[in-house]
Design a protein around this motif. Structure first.
Motif, PDB file in Angstrom:
ATOM      1  N   VAL A  97      -9.378  -4.468  -0.480  1.00  0.00           N
ATOM      2  CA  VAL A  97      -9.321  -4.188  -1.917  1.00  0.00           C
ATOM      3  C   VAL A  97      -8.222  -4.996  -2.608  1.00  0.00           C
ATOM      4  CG1 VAL A  97      -8.436  -2.327  -3.401  1.00  0.00           C
ATOM      5  CG2 VAL A  97     -10.428  -1.950  -2.016  1.00  0.00           C
ATOM      6  N   ASP A  98      -7.153  -5.301  -1.901  1.00  0.00           N
ATOM      7  CA  ASP A  98      -6.041  -6.024  -2.510  1.00  0.00           C
ATOM      8  C   ASP A  98      -6.119  -7.531  -2.236  1.00  0.00           C
ATOM      9  OD1 ASP A  98      -5.518  -5.822   0.161  1.00  0.00           O
ATOM     10  OD2 ASP A  98      -3.430  -5.213  -0.068  1.00  0.00           O
ATOM     11  N   ALA A  99      -7.333  -8.067  -2.197  1.00  0.00           N
ATOM     12  CA  ALA A  99      -7.558  -9.496  -2.023  1.00  0.00           C
ATOM     13  C   ALA A  99      -8.770  -9.899  -2.860  1.00  0.00           C
ATOM     14  CB  ALA A  99      -7.798  -9.832  -0.553  1.00  0.00           C
ATOM     15  N   LEU A 100      -8.868 -11.190  -3.156  1.00  0.00           N
ATOM     16  CA  LEU A 100     -10.033 -11.690  -3.878  1.00  0.00           C
ATOM     17  C   LEU A 100     -10.281 -13.138  -3.491  1.00  0.00           C
ATOM     18  CD1 LEU A 100     -12.270 -11.250  -5.994  1.00  0.00           C
ATOM     19  CD2 LEU A 100     -10.689 -12.164  -7.697  1.00  0.00           C
TER      20      LEU A 100
ATOM     21  N   MET B 105      -6.138   3.740 -10.106  1.00  0.00           N
ATOM     22  CA  MET B 105      -5.715   2.581 -10.857  1.00  0.00           C
ATOM     23  C   MET B 105      -6.165   1.313 -10.116  1.00  0.00           C
ATOM     24  SD  MET B 105      -1.911   1.647 -12.113  1.00  0.00           S
ATOM     25  CE  MET B 105      -1.946   1.087 -13.785  1.00  0.00           C
ATOM     26  N   PRO B 106      -6.798   0.377 -10.814  1.00  0.00           N
ATOM     27  CA  PRO B 106      -7.280  -0.837 -10.144  1.00  0.00           C
ATOM     28  C   PRO B 106      -6.122  -1.735  -9.706  1.00  0.00           C
ATOM     29  CG  PRO B 106      -7.760  -0.916 -12.498  1.00  0.00           C
ATOM     30  CD  PRO B 106      -7.175   0.423 -12.221  1.00  0.00           C
ATOM     31  N   THR B 107      -6.350  -2.461  -8.630  1.00  0.00           N
ATOM     32  CA  THR B 107      -5.357  -3.420  -8.150  1.00  0.00           C
ATOM     33  C   THR B 107      -5.375  -4.646  -9.070  1.00  0.00           C
ATOM     34  OG1 THR B 107      -6.865  -4.677  -6.749  1.00  0.00           O
ATOM     35  CG2 THR B 107      -5.838  -2.703  -5.774  1.00  0.00           C
ATOM     36  N   PRO B 108      -4.337  -5.485  -9.033  1.00  0.00           N
ATOM     37  CA  PRO B 108      -4.370  -6.723  -9.820  1.00  0.00           C
ATOM     38  C   PRO B 108      -5.583  -7.595  -9.481  1.00  0.00           C
ATOM     39  CG  PRO B 108      -2.151  -6.332  -9.022  1.00  0.00           C
ATOM     40  CD  PRO B 108      -3.040  -5.301  -8.373  1.00  0.00           C
ATOM     41  N   HIS B 109      -6.005  -7.565  -8.215  1.00  0.00           N
ATOM     42  CA  HIS B 109      -7.165  -8.360  -7.802  1.00  0.00           C
ATOM     43  C   HIS B 109      -8.450  -7.823  -8.430  1.00  0.00           C
ATOM     44  CE1 HIS B 109      -3.997  -9.272  -4.969  1.00  0.00           C
ATOM     45  NE2 HIS B 109      -4.640 -10.393  -4.683  1.00  0.00           N
ATOM     46  N   GLN B 110      -8.569  -6.507  -8.515  1.00  0.00           N
ATOM     47  CA  GLN B 110      -9.735  -5.903  -9.158  1.00  0.00           C
ATOM     48  C   GLN B 110      -9.708  -6.170 -10.659  1.00  0.00           C
ATOM     49  OE1 GLN B 110      -8.976  -1.967  -7.633  1.00  0.00           O
ATOM     50  NE2 GLN B 110     -10.679  -2.108  -6.175  1.00  0.00           N
ATOM     51  N   GLN B 111      -8.526  -6.104 -11.277  1.00  0.00           N
ATOM     52  CA  GLN B 111      -8.396  -6.420 -12.700  1.00  0.00           C
ATOM     53  C   GLN B 111      -8.810  -7.860 -12.959  1.00  0.00           C
ATOM     54  OE1 GLN B 111      -4.153  -5.385 -12.950  1.00  0.00           O
ATOM     55  NE2 GLN B 111      -4.683  -4.126 -14.719  1.00  0.00           N
TER      56      GLN B 111
END
Length: 128
Positions: free
Chosen positions: A51-54, A1-7
């Motif tokens: 992965v959990d950052a953007l 499942m993608p992270t909110p940052h990936q979404q």
């Protein structure tokens, strides 16, 4: 499942690619660049970004000063500041999905700033 940052990155990338004559290209490091006719208008990613950052970098000729007041915008000196490129960074605890409308507006502003005048006018006249 993608992270909110990936979404968020997927949605912002799709928005950027919906603008006239754009493409997505790999950057020199781990970044991804949205371009209009070969001119970069948005950069996703940063070195060693989890992965959990953007991180999103955009040119904001109109709202740069206001953007600097936001808690997720990093202050940069030199070339970035002189040319009004803002760097938004969202860490694991930040609600990036709540800022999608703002970030889409910034991508649009950056596109208009970097696109050839004819394309920028098309976008501003159509109100997209």
């Amino acid at each position: 499942m993608p992270t909110p940052h990936q979404q968020a990155e997927a949605e912002l990338t799709a928005y950027g690619l919906s603008l006239p004559e754009t493409d997505l290209a790999p950057g020199p490091t781990v970044s991804r660049w949205l371009r209009v006719r070969g001119k970069t208008f948005a950069v996703f990613g940063d070195r060693a970004e989890p992965v959990d950052a953007l991180t999103l970098t955009v040119k904001l000729p109109i709202s740069y000063e206001m953007a600097q007041l936001l808690p997720f915008v990093r202050e940069r000196a030199g070339w970035y500041r002189q040319n009004k490129w803002a760097i938004a960074h969202f860490g694991a605890d930040d609600d990036i999905l709540a800022e999608l409308d703002t970030l889409k507006g910034w991508i649009r502003q950056s596109y208009v700033a970097m696109a050839p005048k004819r394309l920028g006018r098309l976008l501003t006249e159509s109100g997209v």
